[in-house]
Design an enzyme around this catalytic site. Structure first.
Site, PDB file in Angstrom:
ATOM      1  N   HIS A 140       0.830  -1.197   0.000  1.00  0.00           N
ATOM      2  CA  HIS A 140       0.000   0.000   0.000  1.00  0.00           C
ATOM      3  C   HIS A 140       0.876   1.262   0.000  1.00  0.00           C
ATOM      4  CE1 HIS A 140      -3.729  -2.074   0.337  1.00  0.00           C
ATOM      5  NE2 HIS A 140      -3.617  -2.429   1.600  1.00  0.00           N
ATOM      6  N   SER A 260     -15.236 -13.960  -9.290  1.00  0.00           N
ATOM      7  CA  SER A 260     -16.490 -13.285  -8.947  1.00  0.00           C
ATOM      8  C   SER A 260     -16.515 -13.047  -7.433  1.00  0.00           C
ATOM      9  CB  SER A 260     -17.695 -14.123  -9.369  1.00  0.00           C
ATOM     10  OG  SER A 260     -17.795 -15.241  -8.506  1.00  0.00           O
ATOM     11  N   PHE A 291     -14.282  -9.260   5.579  1.00  0.00           N
ATOM     12  CA  PHE A 291     -13.382  -8.609   4.613  1.00  0.00           C
ATOM     13  C   PHE A 291     -14.108  -8.476   3.271  1.00  0.00           C
ATOM     14  CE2 PHE A 291     -10.162  -8.221   1.443  1.00  0.00           C
ATOM     15  CZ  PHE A 291      -9.182  -7.451   2.047  1.00  0.00           C
ATOM     16  N   GLY A 295     -18.672  -5.572  -1.980  1.00  0.00           N
ATOM     17  CA  GLY A 295     -18.186  -5.776  -3.342  1.00  0.00           C
ATOM     18  C   GLY A 295     -18.981  -5.014  -4.390  1.00  0.00           C
TER      19      GLY A 295
HETATM   20  S1  PPS Z   1      -7.085  -4.234   1.524  1.00  0.00           S
HETATM   21  O1  PPS Z   1      -7.323  -4.625   2.952  1.00  0.00           O
HETATM   22  O2  PPS Z   1      -6.668  -2.852   1.449  1.00  0.00           O
HETATM   23  O3  PPS Z   1      -6.156  -5.103   0.854  1.00  0.00           O
HETATM   24  O4  PPS Z   1      -8.532  -4.338   0.846  1.00  0.00           O
HETATM   25  P1  PPS Z   1      -8.795  -4.453  -0.719  1.00  0.00           P
HETATM   26  O5  PPS Z   1      -8.627  -5.846  -1.137  1.00  0.00           O
HETATM   27  O6  PPS Z   1      -8.054  -3.408  -1.452  1.00  0.00           O
HETATM   28  O7  PPS Z   1     -10.317  -4.029  -0.822  1.00  0.00           O
HETATM   29  C1  PPS Z   1     -11.356  -4.745  -0.214  1.00  0.00           C
HETATM   30  C2  PPS Z   1     -12.601  -4.380  -0.990  1.00  0.00           C
HETATM   31  O8  PPS Z   1     -12.610  -5.085  -2.242  1.00  0.00           O
HETATM   32  C3  PPS Z   1     -13.781  -5.861  -2.328  1.00  0.00           C
HETATM   33  N1  PPS Z   1     -13.566  -7.072  -3.138  1.00  0.00           N
HETATM   34  C4  PPS Z   1     -14.264  -7.353  -4.241  1.00  0.00           C
HETATM   35  N2  PPS Z   1     -15.212  -6.658  -4.893  1.00  0.00           N
HETATM   36  C5  PPS Z   1     -15.759  -7.247  -5.988  1.00  0.00           C
HETATM   37  N3  PPS Z   1     -15.403  -8.475  -6.445  1.00  0.00           N
HETATM   38  C6  PPS Z   1     -14.434  -9.191  -5.822  1.00  0.00           C
HETATM   39  N4  PPS Z   1     -14.098 -10.399  -6.272  1.00  0.00           N
HETATM   40  C7  PPS Z   1     -13.822  -8.624  -4.666  1.00  0.00           C
HETATM   41  N5  PPS Z   1     -12.867  -9.058  -3.817  1.00  0.00           N
HETATM   42  C8  PPS Z   1     -12.728  -8.088  -2.886  1.00  0.00           C
HETATM   43  C9  PPS Z   1     -14.103  -6.170  -0.873  1.00  0.00           C
HETATM   44  O9  PPS Z   1     -15.419  -6.647  -0.726  1.00  0.00           O
HETATM   45  C10 PPS Z   1     -13.862  -4.802  -0.243  1.00  0.00           C
HETATM   46  O10 PPS Z   1     -14.845  -3.853  -0.636  1.00  0.00           O
HETATM   47  P2  PPS Z   1     -16.178  -3.547   0.188  1.00  0.00           P
HETATM   48  O11 PPS Z   1     -16.775  -2.359  -0.480  1.00  0.00           O
HETATM   49  O12 PPS Z   1     -15.781  -3.270   1.592  1.00  0.00           O
HETATM   50  O13 PPS Z   1     -17.021  -4.760   0.048  1.00  0.00           O
END
Ligand code: PPS
Length: 327
Positions: A140, A260, A291, A295
């Site tokens: 990061h 997905s 976590f 999405g």
């Molecule tokens: S971190 O801790 O900074 O590494 O987090 P990071 O992975 O950057 O971000 C987490 C958010 O990404 C969403 N996420 C996804 N969204 C859509 N599709 C897939 N496959 C996916 N995988 C991870 C995750 O749900 C977090 O977003 P939010 O809005 O909180 O759901």
């Protein structure tokens, strides 16, 4: 190495302490303009002198912008969709370079010797340094804090940056920290800190633009979370070309399914539940929170007040003016 440091005002410092309850995260300052824990000072030289390799693949991002999603995509493409080896936890296959800056694990172990800390977290810099090639590395850190060999292009590994619109990144970051830190602060307090660049790894736009400016270099690929949501197969194809891989139609559809939100949420090797569990144990938090939370795009439409939306939009316009980047 000496980097310039700067303290926040007393008002911002007080607000920070309502958001973060642990020692490390509640002591934030600016190092070379970047909001980091003071504890980061311990690692400045290690990061600066880190030995980069030309065949590394780095995924860089501001927190909560789609890092894990991009990591899983990159790893699968680069490893010819080896889902069997992909059962190893992502944190192990694709270490988080700067994770040691978040927790003082030796102190934590002294207080609670029973706690199980994976090697890749106990000393993330050493773990990354010792990993065999080709290494897959998450960070990061903004561009200006990357290891010297990356900044100067003495080594030219592949760098993939992922960005998400600031409002959704802010919301996702808030929920993540809420579940870990059980803060006294409200969502509005958090937004105020975000807008004042006082959340870890901020300023947000400086982070994004630092990599945006490098997108023209051959070894840099710049992705957007929103493009992945809207047309994942196209982003997979673009990333595969960047990594020098060619996917068949069947491979493309199998990887689209694998990545997905529903599949990743159920995938114990990629849903980061172990990591969250460990952090909650360390921070003694009992707040619910996943976590893989929502999405979704455009969460801000229902999560933010009109006033906050306008403040974010104005701040975004000011920062992106003349850059060619838009959302
Ligand atoms: S971190 O801790 O900074 O590494 O987090 P990071 O992975 O950057 O971000 C987490 C958010 O990404 C969403 N996420 C996804 N969204 C859509 N599709 C897939 N496959 C996916 N995988 C991870 C995750 O749900 C977090 O977003 P939010 O809005 O909180 O759901």
């Amino acid at each position: 190495m000496h980097l310039q440091t700067e303290r926040f005002s007393d008002e911002v410092t007080d607000l920070i302490k309502t958001v973060y309850k642990d020692q490390i995260h509640s002591n934030l300052y600016k190092v070379d303009g970047v909001t980091m824990p003071e504890y980061y000072e311990t690692f400045v030289d290690t990061v600066e002198n880190f030995q980069v390799r030309d065949d590394d693949v780095w995924v860089c991002s501001f927190p909560k912008t789609g890092t894990t999603w991009t990591q899983e995509m990159v790893w699968c493409i680069a490893n010819d969709l080896d889902y069997e080896r992909g059962k190893v936890p992502l944190t192990n296959r694709f270490p988080f370079f700067d994770s040691s800056a978040h927790f003082n694990f030796s102190e934590i172990l002294k207080a609670d010797p029973g706690i199980q800390i994976p090697r890749e977290m106990a000393d993330s810099f050493k773990y990354t340094a010792d990993s065999p090639s080709p290494r897959f590395i998450k960070t990061h850190l903004p561009f200006n804090l990357l290891p010297r060999q990356l900044r100067t292009r003495e080594k030219e590994p592949k760098i993939i940056y992922v960005v998400r619109n600031a409002k959704d990144a802010c919301i996702s970051y808030y929920h993540f920290f809420r579940s870990l830190q059980d803060p006294r602060a409200t969502f509005e307090d958090w937004c105020n800190l975000f807008l004042q660049d006082a959340v870890m790894y901020g300023p947000f736009w400086k982070h994004v633009l630092g990599y945006w400016e490098k997108r023209i270099e051959d070894n840099v690929l710049f992705l957007k979370y929103e493009d992945m949501k809207q047309d994942l197969p196209s982003v997979i194809k673009k990333t595969a070309t960047f990594l020098g891989k060619n996917l068949t139609t069947d491979q493309l559809s199998s990887l689209t399914e694998h990545l997905s939100f529903e599949s990743m949420k159920l995938n114990p090797a990629a849903n980061n539940e172990d990591l969250v569990h460990l952090m909650k144990e360390v921070l003694q938090s009992e707040v619910e929170g996943k976590f893989m939370r929502s999405g979704e795009m455009n969460q801000w439409k229902s999560a933010m007040t009109q006033d906050m939306i306008e403040r974010f939009d104005q701040w975004t316009r000011e920062n992106l003016k003349g850059t060619g980047l838009s959302f």
